[in-house]
Write an enzyme that holds these catalytic residues in place. Structure first.
Site, PDB file in Angstrom:
ATOM      1  N   SER A 185      34.143  -3.963 -10.227  1.00 40.90           N
ATOM      2  CA  SER A 185      33.272  -3.008 -10.907  1.00 40.90           C
ATOM      3  C   SER A 185      32.276  -2.378  -9.940  1.00 40.90           C
ATOM      4  CB  SER A 185      32.544  -3.680 -12.079  1.00 40.90           C
ATOM      5  OG  SER A 185      31.761  -4.773 -11.633  1.00 40.90           O
ATOM      6  N   PHE A 209      27.222  -6.746 -19.463  1.00 42.52           N
ATOM      7  CA  PHE A 209      27.252  -7.523 -20.695  1.00 42.52           C
ATOM      8  C   PHE A 209      26.968  -8.984 -20.384  1.00 42.52           C
ATOM      9  CE2 PHE A 209      30.541  -4.264 -22.222  1.00 42.52           C
ATOM     10  CZ  PHE A 209      29.570  -3.516 -22.867  1.00 42.52           C
ATOM     11  N   CYS A 255      39.072  -9.979 -26.264  1.00 44.27           N
ATOM     12  CA  CYS A 255      37.802  -9.522 -25.698  1.00 44.27           C
ATOM     13  C   CYS A 255      37.896  -8.066 -25.280  1.00 44.27           C
ATOM     14  CB  CYS A 255      37.416 -10.394 -24.514  1.00 44.27           C
ATOM     15  SG  CYS A 255      35.795  -9.991 -23.806  1.00 44.27           S
ATOM     16  N   CYS A 280      36.965 -16.784 -18.630  1.00 44.90           N
ATOM     17  CA  CYS A 280      35.636 -16.807 -18.010  1.00 44.90           C
ATOM     18  C   CYS A 280      34.795 -18.005 -18.425  1.00 44.90           C
ATOM     19  CB  CYS A 280      34.895 -15.504 -18.316  1.00 44.90           C
ATOM     20  SG  CYS A 280      34.567 -15.210 -20.077  1.00 44.90           S
TER      21      CYS A 280
END
Length: 349
Positions: A17, A36, A95, A192
């Site tokens: 990212s 987030f 998700c 995660c």
């Protein structure tokens, strides 16, 4: 919303990212980063600091959005419930399709931002009036399998700056720009919130009375051993069974009500010629339903079977496999492809 040059980028603080932010700025976009807060093991918020630092260096706005309660409700609780029902959950798929991308869109709408972006290794293409997810250029990093559930109103607004690049090149770009910490960050592996062993996670988060020792049986119903509890197994599992029979055996079936695991030494006995899906999404029905050149995948990598997909009278999708497929587990995701294009997908009943 009218299209503009603004883009809301999901920033995890990781390599992908971060480089996505660099590439979007290079292309002339007005980038806002959003991080987030999904799950923080041991209250570790280093990822937040890393994302903030990068945004400061790039002189772009940064938003923090706390989704820990929602993530627990929609992903972690679902994950536990599925295993405690003898099913195999797909938390990354849910998700992406029902939390991450829809909330990116929601925040973008509030901020007056048209485009939404992430560091996913996928591409997109407009074909016959529909946007489709396309495989990423790096076959080892391609994440198309997880995005079959996204609707057109999200797909059309998506920017995917990493889709045409390899992970090696992404790291090189970060190093070339002087972001050495970004360039050398380790890749995240697995789920995660329990990246290593989900069994340990279940033990910590489920009432100890809910997981008890049970029995292994062969296909004739004969008891052949004791196991630690049915939630610790998935259909098709071969390793880590905790039973030694001087031959390879596979989990053929899980019977939660009896806390029983059925084992087979014949992988052929696990094969099926069909499956049914619920909670499905199809990008363009004309390109999928009834066609004989469709590929179905039930695993992220190293599996692809030809099939035909039909709608059943009860609202499910009926998938007829042209070749038998082993280890089809309830709760898993199935994604449909033609060549490298995602056609849709669903959850196996």
């Amino acid at each position: 919303m009218k299209e503009n040059k603004k883009v809301l980028l999901g920033m995890s603080g990781g390599t992908d990212s971060s480089v996505a932010a660099l590439l979007l700025l290079d292309t002339g976009y007005d980038v806002t980063g959003v991080t987030f807060r999904f799950y923080e093991k041991d209250n570790n918020t280093e990822y937040l600091d890393d994302a903030r630092y990068l945004c400061e260096k790039l002189n772009i706005p940064h938003i923090t959005y706390d989704l820990r309660d929602k993530f627990k409700e929609y992903i972690i609780d679902y994950f536990i419930k599925e295993y405690m029902s003898g099913r195999t959950p797909v938390p990354c798929t849910l998700c992406n399709n029902y939390l991450k991308w829809p909330i990116l869109r929601e925040i973008a709408d509030k901020e007056g931002i048209y485009h939404i972006a992430t560091g996913h290794y996928v591409q997109k293409k407009f074909i016959k009036g529909y946007w489709h997810i396309i495989n990423g250029a790096d076959p080892d990093k391609d994440q198309s399998f997880f995005l079959w559930g996204l609707p057109q109103d999200i797909l059309q607004r998506m920017l995917l700056p990493l889709g045409g690049l390899t992970k090696t090149r992404i790291r090189e770009i970060a190093a070339e720009r002087g972001f050495m910490k970004v360039a050398t960050k380790k890749d995240s592996l697995g789920v995660c919130f329990c990246p290593m062993d989900y069994r340990s996670f279940l033990k910590k988060n489920v009432d100890t009375e809910s997981i008890k020792p049970g029995i292994f049986c062969d296909e004739e119903g004969n008891q052949i051993g004791i196991h630690d509890g049915f939630p610790f197994f998935t259909v098709g599992q071969r390793r880590g069974l905790g039973i030694y029979l001087n031959k390879a055996v596979f989990v053929k079936d899980i019977i939660p009500k009896e806390n029983k695991i059925i084992l087979s030494d014949n992988i052929k006995s696990l094969e099926k010629n069909e499956m049914w899906l619920t909670d499905w999404n199809i990008t363009n029905e004309e390109s999928l339903i009834g066609k004989d050149d469709v590929i179905v995948k039930i695993r992220y990598r190293k599996q692809a079977n030809r099939c035909r997909v039909e709608k059943s009278g009860d609202g499910r999708l009926h998938v007829i496999l042209f070749e038998p497929l082993a280890s089809i587990a309830s709760g898993q995701a199935a994604a449909f492809y033609r060549n490298n294009m995602v056609l849709g997908g669903g959850i196996i009943v």
